[in-house]
Design a protein around this motif. Structure first.
Motif, short mmCIF file in Angstrom:
data_model
loop_
_atom_site.label_atom_id
_atom_site.label_comp_id
_atom_site.label_asym_id
_atom_site.label_seq_id
_atom_site.Cartn_x
_atom_site.Cartn_y
_atom_site.Cartn_z
N VAL A 70 48.06 41.03 69.14
CA VAL A 70 49.10 40.01 69.19
C VAL A 70 48.55 38.82 69.97
N VAL A 71 48.51 37.65 69.29
CA VAL A 71 48.05 36.41 69.91
C VAL A 71 49.22 35.44 69.84
N GLU A 72 49.84 35.20 70.99
CA GLU A 72 51.07 34.40 71.06
C GLU A 72 51.18 33.81 72.45
N ASP A 73 51.41 32.50 72.54
CA ASP A 73 51.48 31.86 73.85
C ASP A 73 52.89 31.79 74.44
N ASP A 74 53.89 32.17 73.69
CA ASP A 74 55.25 32.23 74.22
C ASP A 74 55.48 33.66 74.72
N PHE A 75 55.65 33.81 76.03
CA PHE A 75 55.75 35.14 76.63
C PHE A 75 56.88 35.96 76.02
N VAL A 76 58.04 35.34 75.81
CA VAL A 76 59.19 36.08 75.29
C VAL A 76 58.91 36.60 73.88
N VAL A 77 58.35 35.76 73.02
CA VAL A 77 58.02 36.18 71.66
C VAL A 77 56.96 37.27 71.68
N ALA A 78 55.92 37.09 72.50
CA ALA A 78 54.86 38.09 72.60
C ALA A 78 55.41 39.42 73.07
N ASP A 79 56.30 39.39 74.05
CA ASP A 79 56.87 40.63 74.57
C ASP A 79 57.78 41.29 73.54
N ASP A 80 58.52 40.49 72.77
CA ASP A 80 59.34 41.06 71.69
C ASP A 80 58.47 41.80 70.69
N PHE A 81 57.36 41.18 70.28
CA PHE A 81 56.44 41.85 69.36
C PHE A 81 55.90 43.12 69.98
N ARG A 82 55.43 43.04 71.21
CA ARG A 82 54.86 44.20 71.88
C ARG A 82 55.86 45.36 71.90
N CYS A 83 57.07 45.07 72.34
CA CYS A 83 58.09 46.12 72.44
C CYS A 83 58.40 46.74 71.09
N ALA A 84 58.62 45.90 70.08
CA ALA A 84 58.98 46.41 68.75
C ALA A 84 57.84 47.22 68.15
N LEU A 85 56.63 46.74 68.28
CA LEU A 85 55.48 47.46 67.72
C LEU A 85 55.25 48.79 68.43
N GLU A 86 55.34 48.78 69.75
CA GLU A 86 55.14 50.02 70.51
C GLU A 86 56.24 51.03 70.24
N GLN A 87 57.47 50.57 70.04
CA GLN A 87 58.57 51.49 69.73
C GLN A 87 58.30 52.27 68.45
N ASP A 88 57.58 51.66 67.55
CA ASP A 88 57.29 52.33 66.29
C ASP A 88 55.89 52.92 66.22
N GLY A 89 55.28 53.11 67.38
CA GLY A 89 54.05 53.87 67.45
C GLY A 89 52.75 53.09 67.41
N ALA A 90 52.81 51.78 67.29
CA ALA A 90 51.58 50.98 67.26
C ALA A 90 50.99 50.86 68.67
N GLU A 91 49.70 50.71 68.71
CA GLU A 91 49.02 50.38 69.96
C GLU A 91 48.79 48.87 69.93
N VAL A 92 49.41 48.16 70.86
CA VAL A 92 49.30 46.71 70.89
C VAL A 92 48.09 46.31 71.71
N VAL A 93 47.25 45.48 71.11
CA VAL A 93 46.10 44.91 71.81
C VAL A 93 46.55 43.53 72.26
N GLY A 94 46.51 43.30 73.56
CA GLY A 94 47.06 42.09 74.14
C GLY A 94 48.46 42.41 74.65
N PRO A 95 49.39 41.51 74.47
CA PRO A 95 49.23 40.21 73.86
C PRO A 95 48.34 39.29 74.68
N VAL A 96 47.70 38.37 73.99
CA VAL A 96 46.91 37.33 74.64
C VAL A 96 47.49 35.98 74.24
N SER A 97 47.25 34.97 75.09
CA SER A 97 47.93 33.69 74.88
C SER A 97 47.02 32.54 74.47
#
Length: 122
Positions: A16-43
């Protein structure tokens, strides 16, 4: 939770490459909830490029196009060279994306996380 794709995400490594912390965290949370391993997020581009060499293989990536005024295209180019699928996210109009990326899925902000992940996995 991404009810439509949980088995598709389990065990997948997604950058996940996203410079908006809130958007990046939303992606991280949603992806991890469904079993993905999130690399990053980086900004930023430099952080993303630093993660790529020598890292365990990625299955996919979610890339914000504009990272603090720098475009993410160098990261997209490396991912493309390695055959790693990615999706662009942006608040910009899709017509702003160069023609060389016309085949890349695009999700417009404000984001629908479920739709963006479906785009990524299709």
């Amino acid at each position: 939770m991404l009810h439509s794709t949980p088995s598709s995400l389990r065990g997948r490594r997604i950058l996940v490459v996203e410079d908006d912390f809130v958007v990046a965290d939303d992606f991280r949370c949603a992806l991890e909830q469904d079993g993905a391993e999130v690399v990053g997020p980086v900004s930023n581009v430099a952080q993303a490029l630093a993660l790529l060499p020598g890292a365990p293989p990625l299955d996919a990536a979610i890339l914000d196009i504009n990272l603090g005024g720098l475009m993410v295209y160098p990261v997209a180019d490396v991912l493309r060279q390695h055959g790693i699928p990615f999706v662009f996210v942006s608040g910009y109009d899709h017509e702003e994306v160069p023609d060389s990326y016309a085949d890349v899925p695009y999700c417009e902000k404000p984001l629908d996380v479920r739709r963006c992940v479906r785009e990524l996995l299709t």
